[in-house]
Each structure stands twice: as structure tokens, then as C-alpha cells.
Design a protein around this motif. Structure first.
Motif, PDB file in Angstrom:
ATOM      1  N   UNK A 275       0.836  -1.209   0.000  1.00 20.87           N
ATOM      2  CA  UNK A 275       0.000   0.000   0.000  1.00 20.87           C
ATOM      3  C   UNK A 275       0.869   1.258   0.000  1.00 20.87           C
ATOM      4  N   UNK A 276       1.965   1.218   0.760  1.00 22.90           N
ATOM      5  CA  UNK A 276       2.854   2.376   0.764  1.00 22.90           C
ATOM      6  C   UNK A 276       3.393   2.623  -0.650  1.00 22.90           C
ATOM      7  N   UNK A 277       3.769   1.545  -1.335  1.00 19.32           N
ATOM      8  CA  UNK A 277       4.369   1.702  -2.660  1.00 19.32           C
ATOM      9  C   UNK A 277       3.357   2.136  -3.717  1.00 19.32           C
ATOM     10  N   UNK A 278       2.164   1.570  -3.683  1.00 20.56           N
ATOM     11  CA  UNK A 278       1.274   1.675  -4.841  1.00 20.56           C
ATOM     12  C   UNK A 278       0.070   2.598  -4.674  1.00 20.56           C
ATOM     13  N   UNK A 279      -0.177   3.102  -3.475  1.00 29.02           N
ATOM     14  CA  UNK A 279      -1.407   3.883  -3.285  1.00 29.02           C
ATOM     15  C   UNK A 279      -1.419   5.189  -4.071  1.00 29.02           C
ATOM     16  N   UNK A 280      -0.249   5.817  -4.244  1.00 31.71           N
ATOM     17  CA  UNK A 280      -0.264   7.160  -4.816  1.00 31.71           C
ATOM     18  C   UNK A 280      -0.164   7.207  -6.354  1.00 31.71           C
ATOM     19  N   UNK A 281       0.676   6.389  -6.982  1.00 35.14           N
ATOM     20  CA  UNK A 281       0.814   6.591  -8.439  1.00 35.14           C
ATOM     21  C   UNK A 281      -0.363   6.074  -9.265  1.00 35.14           C
ATOM     22  N   UNK A 292      -7.187  16.546 -21.817  1.00 38.25           N
ATOM     23  CA  UNK A 292      -5.981  17.254 -21.392  1.00 38.25           C
ATOM     24  C   UNK A 292      -4.970  16.370 -20.700  1.00 38.25           C
ATOM     25  N   UNK A 293      -5.322  15.094 -20.489  1.00 39.86           N
ATOM     26  CA  UNK A 293      -4.322  14.152 -19.976  1.00 39.86           C
ATOM     27  C   UNK A 293      -4.208  13.062 -21.033  1.00 39.86           C
ATOM     28  N   UNK A 294      -3.002  12.821 -21.492  1.00 38.40           N
ATOM     29  CA  UNK A 294      -2.826  11.867 -22.594  1.00 38.40           C
ATOM     30  C   UNK A 294      -3.257  10.466 -22.163  1.00 38.40           C
ATOM     31  N   UNK A 295      -3.804   9.723 -23.124  1.00 40.11           N
ATOM     32  CA  UNK A 295      -4.300   8.368 -22.837  1.00 40.11           C
ATOM     33  C   UNK A 295      -3.209   7.489 -22.230  1.00 40.11           C
ATOM     34  N   UNK A 296      -1.966   7.678 -22.677  1.00 39.41           N
ATOM     35  CA  UNK A 296      -0.869   6.833 -22.190  1.00 39.41           C
ATOM     36  C   UNK A 296      -0.694   6.957 -20.676  1.00 39.41           C
ATOM     37  N   UNK A 297      -0.831   8.193 -20.169  1.00 41.66           N
ATOM     38  CA  UNK A 297      -0.694   8.387 -18.722  1.00 41.66           C
ATOM     39  C   UNK A 297      -1.841   7.693 -17.986  1.00 41.66           C
ATOM     40  N   UNK A 298      -3.013   7.729 -18.613  1.00 32.71           N
ATOM     41  CA  UNK A 298      -4.174   7.065 -17.992  1.00 32.71           C
ATOM     42  C   UNK A 298      -3.941   5.558 -17.965  1.00 32.71           C
ATOM     43  N   UNK A 299      -3.334   5.085 -19.024  1.00 31.58           N
ATOM     44  CA  UNK A 299      -3.028   3.651 -19.134  1.00 31.58           C
ATOM     45  C   UNK A 299      -2.077   3.225 -17.998  1.00 31.58           C
ATOM     46  N   UNK A 300      -1.070   4.072 -17.727  1.00 31.77           N
ATOM     47  CA  UNK A 300      -0.113   3.746 -16.655  1.00 31.77           C
ATOM     48  C   UNK A 300      -0.853   3.695 -15.315  1.00 31.77           C
ATOM     49  N   UNK A 301      -1.745   4.688 -15.097  1.00 33.11           N
ATOM     50  CA  UNK A 301      -2.506   4.704 -13.841  1.00 33.11           C
ATOM     51  C   UNK A 301      -3.360   3.446 -13.731  1.00 33.11           C
ATOM     52  N   UNK A 302      -3.938   3.018 -14.862  1.00 36.23           N
ATOM     53  CA  UNK A 302      -4.786   1.822 -14.819  1.00 36.23           C
ATOM     54  C   UNK A 302      -3.946   0.590 -14.453  1.00 36.23           C
ATOM     55  N   UNK A 304      -1.123   0.442 -12.784  1.00 28.81           N
ATOM     56  CA  UNK A 304      -0.759   0.495 -11.362  1.00 28.81           C
ATOM     57  C   UNK A 304      -1.948   0.121 -10.485  1.00 28.81           C
ATOM     58  N   UNK A 305      -3.150   0.585 -10.885  1.00 34.96           N
ATOM     59  CA  UNK A 305      -4.338   0.295 -10.083  1.00 34.96           C
ATOM     60  C   UNK A 305      -4.584  -1.212 -10.025  1.00 34.96           C
ATOM     61  N   UNK A 306      -4.392  -1.872 -11.147  1.00 38.51           N
ATOM     62  CA  UNK A 306      -4.632  -3.316 -11.159  1.00 38.51           C
ATOM     63  C   UNK A 306      -3.636  -4.029 -10.231  1.00 38.51           C
ATOM     64  N   UNK A 369     -14.600   0.132 -11.989  1.00 40.25           N
ATOM     65  CA  UNK A 369     -14.216   1.545 -12.118  1.00 40.25           C
ATOM     66  C   UNK A 369     -12.845   1.690 -12.750  1.00 40.25           C
ATOM     67  N   UNK A 370     -11.954   0.788 -12.355  1.00 44.43           N
ATOM     68  CA  UNK A 370     -10.551   0.961 -12.709  1.00 44.43           C
ATOM     69  C   UNK A 370     -10.276   0.665 -14.177  1.00 44.43           C
ATOM     70  N   UNK A 371     -11.149  -0.082 -14.839  1.00 40.92           N
ATOM     71  CA  UNK A 371     -10.923  -0.363 -16.261  1.00 40.92           C
ATOM     72  C   UNK A 371     -11.244   0.874 -17.076  1.00 40.92           C
ATOM     73  N   UNK A 372     -10.277   1.387 -17.814  1.00 40.30           N
ATOM     74  CA  UNK A 372     -10.475   2.643 -18.561  1.00 40.30           C
ATOM     75  C   UNK A 372     -11.732   2.619 -19.433  1.00 40.30           C
ATOM     76  N   UNK A 373     -11.941   1.498 -20.113  1.00 35.14           N
ATOM     77  CA  UNK A 373     -13.064   1.483 -21.058  1.00 35.14           C
ATOM     78  C   UNK A 373     -14.414   1.346 -20.349  1.00 35.14           C
ATOM     79  N   UNK A 374     -14.487   0.504 -19.298  1.00 35.12           N
ATOM     80  CA  UNK A 374     -15.790   0.356 -18.629  1.00 35.12           C
ATOM     81  C   UNK A 374     -16.081   1.599 -17.789  1.00 35.12           C
ATOM     82  N   UNK A 375     -15.024   2.274 -17.374  1.00 39.53           N
ATOM     83  CA  UNK A 375     -15.225   3.475 -16.567  1.00 39.53           C
ATOM     84  C   UNK A 375     -16.111   4.498 -17.288  1.00 39.53           C
ATOM     85  N   UNK A 376     -15.988   4.570 -18.621  1.00 38.51           N
ATOM     86  CA  UNK A 376     -16.796   5.543 -19.362  1.00 38.51           C
ATOM     87  C   UNK A 376     -18.293   5.303 -19.137  1.00 38.51           C
TER      88      UNK A 376
END
Ligand code: HAS
Ligand code: CU
Length: 597
Positions: A275-281, A292-302, A304-306, A369-376
Motif C-alpha cells: 500500500x505504501x508503494x502503490x497507493x499514490x501513483x 488534457x491528460x494523454x491516454x498513455x498516462x491514464x493507461x499507466x494509472x490503470x 498500477x491500479x490493477x 471503475x478501474x478499467x479505462x473502457x468500462x469506466x466511461x
């Protein structure tokens, strides 16, 4: 079995009366916030479901903000600081270094809360120039009175000082015990606080750097995407700041309540390090639809979330294994038959077990929620409040209430006023939340939006594949009413406990893990290492998105008119447009309706 262990053991209040007083004060503040938050919750729940509309919709956002802020900032975090003080002192088995310092951070948190709450309640008095109808997600372009941001800043500083208090206690302990492993509860407190220090960088910059000066009139403009991103930098990890005290109770108290022992201390340490390592990014997973946020950055967040699902999945395994161990100690047998041997009459146990059960569902909706496509599909719908009422509203809130039934007598040396009422209370919460969150999830899938006082949409038929919106509205309202009743029972039970006779020596010692600290690799206790890696991950995840947001929108925005300005022409347009669309809607319903139903 737990009872037998207890005979004559001193309570926490017997051993550390000064610390017990602080813990009691923090928990009391938490419950006052819970009670007030519940009042706003029921008003708002009945209003938006059209069941009881006593308030003017104009005040809906004031009420929603009061509900959100009181619940997720005051109730949760005051409980956390109380519980963490107890856990640190108990597990290190020594008092805090300086009790005056402890009272100081508590006082700061109280002052901060009062300032923020006064600012929010100002919204009820249009004649006063104070309001903060900005919701608990208080990013721009919504603006609050400076008192609100000032209060938040002081509150957060209070939590920083609280963390320092627990670190000081640990350092003092380390001088005397240089070769010992950090006791498990203290380890959980310290790793959670390191996570918090990293997470709050985002909110400190957003509030002190941008929102406060902007609301003071020092800046004319603001970059909303920047403050949103800084908000979510904190806004995701804060959910684990709420969850970690519940995990602390599941790992260190629930096994004893079940009649057994924690399955594995090393696994628990691994979970808190993860949790310490992964909660923030991961915060950008709240911004999948932000332009205004590139899809690639969203992909990285997704991605990490998984990965971040892992520590909770490990928790499900370890905690349930410990419960099973307890049940078998109590004579339970069979593949599932052991479940019957658990102490279901104990409200502390049952509340935590039901909270865990609901978290399994809440975790599942989190994965959606965390899946980029289903989140829409679900973003900004009632699905999201459905999700967080299972997580913070049950996994956390119900665990805190259940934990209180166990902890409160040891802080006050008084018995709980009524265990049967406690048992009824946790079950009512479970049933109420099952109804309310089910309705919210389903309505979200139908497209019913969140954060609105006027969800009736006269003339608009939601195409429901089963049930009707009216039915789900009633289900939601019924659930909300049960939750309110449950809260009143909880607060009433704790308040009435102050009238039970005083007694001491009824301490409840906690059982030792089956696989103890000695079995876990020493590197797990290297807090500096994990903190360092966590910082590197944050820098990797956030530097480029932040640079591109500032590059695109300017550090202080570009002076674009705020969105509501165009709302009026839009509403004038909406009516003729929807009239023109009516024949098409009718046709679509006639041809598609039958197929969909
Ligand atoms: Fe979330 C939105 C993703 C967990 C809170 N979340 C929110 C919001 C809140 C919130 C408040 O990716 C709304 C914010 C707003 O207003 O806009 N969330 C996740 C994921 C997880 C997750 C992947 N959330 C939480 C927790 C919260 C919380 C915990 C509060 C405490 N969430 C999201 C996303 C959004 C989001 C997107 C944005 C949505 C949008 O579009 O706006 C994971 O951490 C979940 C992992 C959990 C599990 C479950 C493990 C099961 C366990 C149970 C064990 C059983 C026991 C009992 C002990 C995998 C541990 C057994 C009993 C017996 C009887 C045997
Ligand atoms: Cu999140």
C-alpha cells in the motif's frame, strides 16, 4: 476462549490513562461527525429520491458537502488518529513521549474541522458571505470561502504532527530495543503514515499553493485540470488512509475475536508495504474522462491500479484464513461448516465480518471503475456513490463501529450499554447498505447521474432492463433510512455506555500470530527503503502528466471563462431540441423497447 484469556488483565485505560483520554476524545469527535453526517445523509437521500422533499434544492449542495466532508474527512480521520494512538502505545507498550504534544495535534485537528464545517454550514445563510458548496472533492472551478481551505490545511497539519508523535514513540522504543522487529501494529501505523506524508504533498500544494490564494482573491485565475490532478494525487491514497485502520483491526483484533490467531504476520507486513508503494501513483484513474491528460498516462494509472488490487486480495486470504483458524479452534468443522462456529452473537465480530463481506463486493465494483473502457459507462453516475458506500461507507465505517464495541470498554473501563442493540445495529447497517448500494449501482448503469438534487427528469424514460427507476429510488430511500436508524443506535449505545458502572481489570489481550514477525524477512522493516521506492514511483507516474498540464493550461490557468457562464444559452437551446427529438425517441422506444425488455 478469549474470555478465559482476559481474567484480571489491566485495560488500556488502567495502563495508559493519559493516552486513553486522547483516544477517547478523538473517537468522540469522530462519532459526533458521524452523527451530524448521518443527518445530512438522510435528508439528501430522501430528497434526491423524491421521497421527502422538505428542503429547497438550492441547499442540496450545501447538504451534500456537509455529508461528504463530515463523513470522509472528520469521522474517518478522527477515528484513525484515535485508533493509531491506541495501537502505537499498546504495541510498543510505552506511553507517548509528551502527552501535551499529543493534545496539541488533536486540538489543531479540531480547530481545522470547526473552521471547515462553519464554512460549509455558512451555505445555509445566503445573507452571510461564507459558503463552501464544493463537495468533498473540492477541486476548482468550484470555489469555497478561504475559511474552508484554511481549516483543511490546519487539519492536515494536525495529522502530520500526529504521525510525528507515533514516529517519536517508535524511535524512543528503538533506543531501548535496538534488535527487535517493529511490533505489527506499530509497523502498520508507520507505513500508513509514510503513505500519508507522500499523498498529502498533492493536497498541500493544491490548497495552499492555488485554492486558498485564489479564494482570497490573490489570483484571478486557476488551472482547473492542475488542481484536479493534484486533488486526485491525494484523493486516491486517502481512501487507503481510511481503509488501513480497518485493516489494522481486521489483522490484529478480528483473529482474536474469532477465537484464533492471525495466520501470518509477514503477509500482513507485505500488504502494508504494497500500500505504501502503490497507493499514490494511481490517482489518474479518477480522471479517465478528463480531456488534457494523454491516454498513455491514464493507461499507466490503470496498470498500477490493477497491481494495487493485490494487497487487498492478499488481505482477503489472510483474514479469512485467520477467521477459519479461530472457528476450528472453537470446534468448527467441514469445508464451510466452520462458519457456523464463529461468534456471531458478538457485535464486534459480526460487524467486522459483515464489513469484510461487503468489501468483497465494493472491491469488485472498484475493479470495474478501474478499467479505462468500462469506466466511461459508470463515471459520474450513481454507480460511483454505490461503490464508495460499500468501501468507505461499510468496509471502513462498519468496521470502525464494530471495533468500537470492543475497544470502547477498554478506554473507559465501562461496559457497553447493550450488546443486543449493538448486534442489531451492525445487521441493520448491512441490510440498509445492501439495499442502498444495490439500488445505486443499478441506477448508475441506467445512467442516473450522481451529484444532483433533481434526478426526476420528467418526460425522460430510463430504459430499465428489469425493475423501474421508481422501485430503485424507493429501495435507495429505504436503505438510507435503515442506515440512519443504525447510526442513531450506534451513537446512542456508546453514549448510554457512560452510564454503566465503572470497573477495571477487564482488559482484552490480543492473540499472537501463527507465523510471527521472526518469520518475515528483515528487509520488510526497512522503512527508508520502501519510502524511497514509493517516492520514485510517484515521480515516474506524475512528472510528465503535471508538466504537460502546466504546459497546456498554464500554472495559473489562461483566464478562460468558467463553465457555468454558457449554461444559460444551453438550457434555452435544450427545450426546442428535446421537443424536436421526441418523435425519434418515441420511434426508438417503440422499435427497440420490446427487444431490450
Ligand atoms: Fe474506489 C472511486 C477504484 C477501493 C473509495 N472510490 C471512488 C470514490 C471513493 C472511493 C470515495 O479506478 C469516489 C470519489 C469521487 O467522489 O469521485 N477503488 C478502486 C479500486 C479499489 C478501490 C480498484 N475505493 C476503494 C476503497 C475506498 C474507495 C477501499 C474507500 C475506503 N474507485 C476506483 C476508481 C474510482 C473510484 C477507478 C473512480 C470512479 C469514477 O469514474 O469516478 C481497490 O482497492 C479495491 C480492492 C478490493 C478488493 C476486495 C478484497 C476483499 C476483502 C474482503 C475480505 C473478507 C472478509 C470477511 C474479511 C479486491 C479484503 C469474510 C467474511 C466471512 C463471513 C468469511
Ligand atoms: Cu481511486
Amino acid at each position: 476462549m478469549a474470555e478465559a484469556l482476559d481474567a484480571g488483565a489491566p485495560t488500556f485505560a488502567d495502563r495508559f490513562p493519559q493516552e486513553a483520554a486522547v483516544v477517547k476524545a478523538a473517537l468522540t469527535s469522530s462519532f459526533v461527525a458521524l452523527f451530524l453526517g448521518a443527518i445530512f445523509g438522510i435528508v439528501q437521500g430522501l430528497h434526491r429520491t423524491n421521497v421527502l422533499r422538505e428542503i429547497d434544492s438550492q441547499y442540496y449542495y450545501t447538504i451534500l458537502t456537509a455529508h461528504g466532508v463530515l463523513m470522509v474527512v472528520s469521522f474517518t480521520i478522527f477515528f484513525l488518529v484515535g485508533l493509531f494512538t491506541w495501537a502505537t502505545v499498546r504495541s510498543l507498550d510505552r506511553p507517548v513521549v509528551d502527552i501535551r504534544y499529543t493534545w496539541t495535534w488533536y486540538g489543531l485537528m479540531l480547530v481545522g474541522t470547526l473552521m471547515a464545517v462553519v464554512a460549509v454550514l455558512g451555505g445555509f445563510f445566503p445573507s452571510v458571505d461564507i459558503s463552501a458548496d464544493v463537495l468533498f472533492t473540492f477541486y476548482a472551478p468550484l470555489q469555497a470561502h478561504p475559511l474552508f481551505y484554511g481549516g483543511l490545511a490546519i487539519f492536515v497539519i494536525g495529522t502530520w504532527l500526529a504521525g510525528a508523535d507515533w514516529f517519536r514513540a517508535w524511535w524512543a522504543w528503538k533506543q531501548d530495543n535496538p534488535d527487535e522487529r517493529i511490533p505489527l501494529q506499530a509497523f502498520m501505523v508507520l507505513t500508513t503514515m509514510l503513505m500519508w506524508y507522500i499523498a498529502t504533498i498533492g493536497i498541500a500544494i493544491a490548497v495552499v499553493g492555488f485554492l486558498l490564494p485564489w479564494s482570497l482573491g490573490l489570483f484571478d485565475n486557476i488551472n482547473p485540470l492542475l488542481t484536479r490532478t493534484l486533488f486526485w494525487f491525494w484523493g486516491h491514497p486517502v481512501v487507503y488512509f481510511w481503509l488501513m485502520p480497518a485493516y489494522l483491526l481486521w489483522y490484529t483484533v478480528l483473529p482474536t475475536l474469532s477465537g484464533g490467531r492471525l495466520f501470518s504476520d509477514p503477509l500482513a507486513r507485505v500488504v502494508f508495504v504494497l500500500f505504501l508503494l502503490l497507493s499514490t501513483p494511481v490517482g489518474i484513474h479518477h480522471q479517465y474522462v478528463d480531456p488534457g491528460i494523454a491516454e498513455g498516462f491514464k493507461m499507466i494509472a490503470m496498470t498500477n491500479t490493477m497491481f494495487l488490487l493485490l494487497p487487498s486480495l492478499l488481505t482477503a486470504f489472510t483474514v479469512v484464513a485467520s477467521m477459519e483458524h479461530g472457528a476450528r479452534q472453537r470446534g468448527g468443522t467441514g469445508l464451510f461448516g466452520w462458519l457456523r462456529a464463529l461468534p456471531w452473537r458478538n457485535p464486534a465480530f459480526t460487524g467486522m465480518a459483515l464489513a469484510g463481506l461487503m468489501f468483497a463486493a465494493g472491491g469488485f465494483s472498484g475493479m470495474i471503475n478501474a478499467g479505462m473502457n468500462i469506466n466511461y459507462l459508470i463515471h459520474n453516475t450513481l454507480w460511483v456513490p454505490g461503490h464508495f458506500h460499500l468501501t468507505v461507507g461499510t468496509a471502513v465505517a462498519l468496521t470502525f463501529m464494530a471495533g468500537t464495541y470492543w475497544l470502547w470498554p477498554q478506554l473507559t473501563n465501562r461496559q457497553l450499554y447493550s450488546r443486543p442493540i449493538g448486534l442489531a445495529q451492525v445487521v441493520i447497517w448491512f441490510v440498509g447498505m445492501a439495499l442502498m448500494s444495490n439500488a445505486m449501482h443499478v441506477m448508475g448503469l441506467f445512467g442516473v447521474p450522481r451529484r444532483t438534487a433533481e434526478p426526476q427528469y420528467q418526460g425522460f424514460d430510463f430504459l430499465a432492463s428489469f425493475g423501474s427507476i421508481t422501485e430503485f429510488r424507493l429501495q435507495l430511500a429505504l436503505g438510507a433510512t435503515l442506515l440512519f436508524i443504525s447510526t442513531v443506535l450506534f451513537v446512542g449505545n456508546i453514549a448510554a455506555s457512560s452510564g454503566t458502572p465503572k470497573r477495571s481489570g477487564h482488559g482484552r489481550p490480543l492473540s499472537q500470530p501463527l507465523s510471527g514477525a521472526a518469520d518475515s524477512p528483515a528487509v520488510l522493516d526497512n522503512l527508508r527503503l520502501w519510502f524511497g521506492i514509493a517516492m520514485v514511483l510517484v515521480v515516474l507516474a506524475y512528472t510528465l502528466p503535471l508538466v504537460s498540464i502546466i504546459d497546456g493550461g498554464g500554472l495559473l490557468g489562461r483566464g478562460v471563462e468558467p463553465v457555468p457562464v454558457i449554461a444559460e444559452p444551453l438550457t434555452t437551446l435544450a427545450e426546442p431540441l428535446s421537443a424536436a427529438a421526441e418523435p425519434i425517441t418515441e420511434w426508438a422506444k417503440a422499435t427497440l423497447g420490446g427487444v431490450l425488455r
